[in-house]
Structures are given as C-alpha cells and as structure tokens.
Design a protein around this motif. Structure first.
Motif, PDB file in Angstrom:
ATOM      1  N   LYS A   1       0.825  -1.218   0.000  1.00 59.06           N
ATOM      2  CA  LYS A   1       0.000   0.000   0.000  1.00 59.06           C
ATOM      3  C   LYS A   1       0.857   1.264   0.000  1.00 59.06           C
ATOM      4  O   LYS A   1       0.584   2.207  -0.747  1.00 59.06           O
ATOM      5  N   LEU A   2       1.889   1.281   0.823  1.00 56.48           N
ATOM      6  CA  LEU A   2       2.754   2.452   0.892  1.00 56.48           C
ATOM      7  C   LEU A   2       3.521   2.659  -0.418  1.00 56.48           C
ATOM      8  O   LEU A   2       3.695   3.789  -0.872  1.00 56.48           O
ATOM      9  N   GLY A   3       3.959   1.564  -1.032  1.00 60.37           N
ATOM     10  CA  GLY A   3       4.673   1.652  -2.309  1.00 60.37           C
ATOM     11  C   GLY A   3       3.790   2.188  -3.430  1.00 60.37           C
ATOM     12  O   GLY A   3       4.227   3.003  -4.240  1.00 60.37           O
ATOM     13  N   VAL A   4       2.542   1.725  -3.461  1.00 62.86           N
ATOM     14  CA  VAL A   4       1.598   2.227  -4.476  1.00 62.86           C
ATOM     15  C   VAL A   4       1.361   3.724  -4.283  1.00 62.86           C
ATOM     16  O   VAL A   4       1.386   4.505  -5.238  1.00 62.86           O
ATOM     17  N   ALA A   5       1.152   4.127  -3.036  1.00 63.93           N
ATOM     18  CA  ALA A   5       0.919   5.552  -2.748  1.00 63.93           C
ATOM     19  C   ALA A   5       2.130   6.397  -3.141  1.00 63.93           C
ATOM     20  O   ALA A   5       1.976   7.481  -3.727  1.00 63.93           O
ATOM     21  N   ALA A   6       3.333   5.899  -2.843  1.00 66.58           N
ATOM     22  CA  ALA A   6       4.549   6.637  -3.195  1.00 66.58           C
ATOM     23  C   ALA A   6       4.683   6.776  -4.714  1.00 66.58           C
ATOM     24  O   ALA A   6       5.006   7.856  -5.216  1.00 66.58           O
ATOM     25  N   ALA A   7       4.429   5.701  -5.439  1.00 68.76           N
ATOM     26  CA  ALA A   7       4.534   5.739  -6.904  1.00 68.76           C
ATOM     27  C   ALA A   7       3.513   6.708  -7.498  1.00 68.76           C
ATOM     28  O   ALA A   7       3.836   7.473  -8.420  1.00 68.76           O
ATOM     29  N   ILE A   8       2.303   6.695  -6.980  1.00 71.34           N
ATOM     30  CA  ILE A   8       1.257   7.601  -7.482  1.00 71.34           C
ATOM     31  C   ILE A   8       1.637   9.055  -7.219  1.00 71.34           C
ATOM     32  O   ILE A   8       1.518   9.915  -8.105  1.00 71.34           O
ATOM     33  N   LEU A   9       2.124   9.347  -6.011  1.00 73.27           N
ATOM     34  CA  LEU A   9       2.498  10.725  -5.686  1.00 73.27           C
ATOM     35  C   LEU A   9       3.675  11.209  -6.539  1.00 73.27           C
ATOM     36  O   LEU A   9       3.683  12.354  -6.993  1.00 73.27           O
ATOM     37  N   LEU A  10       4.650  10.345  -6.763  1.00 76.94           N
ATOM     38  CA  LEU A  10       5.772  10.721  -7.616  1.00 76.94           C
ATOM     39  C   LEU A  10       5.286  11.025  -9.030  1.00 76.94           C
ATOM     40  O   LEU A  10       5.669  12.036  -9.629  1.00 76.94           O
ATOM     41  N   GLY A  11       4.426  10.170  -9.559  1.00 77.36           N
ATOM     42  CA  GLY A  11       3.876  10.396 -10.894  1.00 77.36           C
ATOM     43  C   GLY A  11       3.071  11.677 -10.980  1.00 77.36           C
ATOM     44  O   GLY A  11       3.214  12.453 -11.940  1.00 77.36           O
TER      45      GLY A  11
ATOM     46  N   LEU B   1      14.802  19.442 -16.875  1.00 82.55           N
ATOM     47  CA  LEU B   1      13.714  18.610 -17.380  1.00 82.55           C
ATOM     48  C   LEU B   1      14.225  17.211 -17.741  1.00 82.55           C
ATOM     49  O   LEU B   1      13.596  16.200 -17.383  1.00 82.55           O
ATOM     50  N   ILE B   2      15.353  17.141 -18.399  1.00 83.86           N
ATOM     51  CA  ILE B   2      15.915  15.836 -18.773  1.00 83.86           C
ATOM     52  C   ILE B   2      16.244  15.025 -17.525  1.00 83.86           C
ATOM     53  O   ILE B   2      15.904  13.842 -17.425  1.00 83.86           O
ATOM     54  N   PHE B   3      16.903  15.662 -16.535  1.00 80.66           N
ATOM     55  CA  PHE B   3      17.230  14.949 -15.302  1.00 80.66           C
ATOM     56  C   PHE B   3      15.982  14.529 -14.539  1.00 80.66           C
ATOM     57  O   PHE B   3      15.941  13.444 -13.952  1.00 80.66           O
ATOM     58  N   ALA B   4      14.948  15.376 -14.534  1.00 72.89           N
ATOM     59  CA  ALA B   4      13.703  15.016 -13.845  1.00 72.89           C
ATOM     60  C   ALA B   4      13.072  13.780 -14.483  1.00 72.89           C
ATOM     61  O   ALA B   4      12.567  12.895 -13.784  1.00 72.89           O
TER      62      ALA B   4
ATOM     63  N   VAL C   1      15.216  13.737  -4.746  1.00 72.10           N
ATOM     64  CA  VAL C   1      16.031  14.291  -5.818  1.00 72.10           C
ATOM     65  C   VAL C   1      15.126  14.830  -6.935  1.00 72.10           C
ATOM     66  O   VAL C   1      15.389  15.885  -7.516  1.00 72.10           O
ATOM     67  N   HIS C   2      14.045  14.113  -7.211  1.00 73.67           N
ATOM     68  CA  HIS C   2      13.083  14.551  -8.221  1.00 73.67           C
ATOM     69  C   HIS C   2      12.508  15.919  -7.855  1.00 73.67           C
ATOM     70  O   HIS C   2      12.311  16.770  -8.728  1.00 73.67           O
TER      71      HIS C   2
END
Length: 164
Positions: A55-65, A100-103, A145-146
């Motif tokens: 659950k925490l991994g899914v939430a982290a991936a969604i927030l990063l996206g 932008l490229i690094f992001a 970093v993102h």
C-alpha cells in the motif's frame, strides 16, 4: 506580478510536498517490508509479502507520478530539438532543459524502483526468488532528488517566460 510570484511559490511548495511525501512513503514501505519474516540464502530469498509495504509503495509511486505530471503541465513546453538551438538558447532555457531531462531520468529510475519493490510485496508473490532489498528506499530517496530538479525546472522555465 506579486500574484504570479505567490502562485509560483505555491506551485513549487505543492511539488516539493508531493515528492517529499512520496519519498517518506517509499522509505516507510521499505521499513514495513523488512518487518516480515524471511529466509535468505545468498541472493535468493523466501518471504511473505507485506500488504502494508504494498500500500505504501503504491501511494509513493502515485504521488511521484502526480508531482511529475503537475511539474510538466505547469512548467510548459520547453522544446529544444537540435544542438544548434541549445547553443543559441539563453542560460535559463538551457538550465530548464537540463533540469527537465534529469527530472525525466530520475522519474524513470525512481518509479521503476518503487514499482519493482511494490510488486515484490503483492499478495501473489509469496514465493522464493531474487532479493529486492532497498528498492523501495532507493525509490523513496530518488523522490527527494526529483523534487529538486522539478522545482529547478519550474523556476527556470517561468523565469524565462517572464522575460518575454
């Protein structure tokens, strides 16, 4: 002009908050994953999946996206197609393009790490295989970093636009 600065600061704050929260969730997912019992033999590991880590991994991936989408939508289009265009571009525009490229690179690597770590904790993965240690925490750290590159991209893009 003051309203634009306040709006820009608020957008940067939202982007950073989303990325930081994603990073914290990724690291917390790693902690939850490490709490389950496992048996390890060299590079192979047998363990039960952690639903909390999933659950925490899914939430982290969604927030990063989402943070990345918001950055790109509000940062605008900053297309430099050739080396000649890049050399003629202003320093702000060059900085913007580099950020932008690094992001995008950090998004690709960080999101991949979060997804691999999350999938290793899905209910269907209660088996033995290669270890996936630290994927969630590395993905979480890359979220921080993102945030840096996303804010740098947004600020340099909007600074370039305000000149025109």
């Amino acid at each position: 002009m003051a309203k634009a600065k306040v709006a820009g600061a608020l957008i940067c704050l939202v982007i950073v908050a989303m990325d930081v929260l994603a990073g914290i969730l990724g690291i917390e997912a790693e902690v939850a994953q490490n709490k389950v019992q496992h048996l390890r033999l060299w590079i192979f590991e047998c363990r039960e999946p952690s639903h909390e880590a999933f659950k925490l991994g899914v939430a982290a991936a969604i927030l990063l996206g989402l943070a990345h989408v918001i950055t790109n939508l509000l940062g605008g289009c900053n297309c430099i197609c050739t080396q000649e265009e890049f050399e003629k571009a202003s320093p702000n525009r060059q900085l913007s393009m580099g950020c932008l490229i690094f992001a995008w690179i950090i998004l690709a690597v960080g999101l991949s790490m979060l997804v691999i770590g999350t999938l290793s904790n899905s209910k269907s993965r209660a088996s033995c295989g290669f270890t996936h240690h630290h994927f969630l925490s590395i993905g979480g750290i890359l979220c921080f970093v993102h945030a840096l590159f996303s804010v740098a991209f947004y600020v340099s893009t909007t600074a370039e636009e305000s000149k025109h």
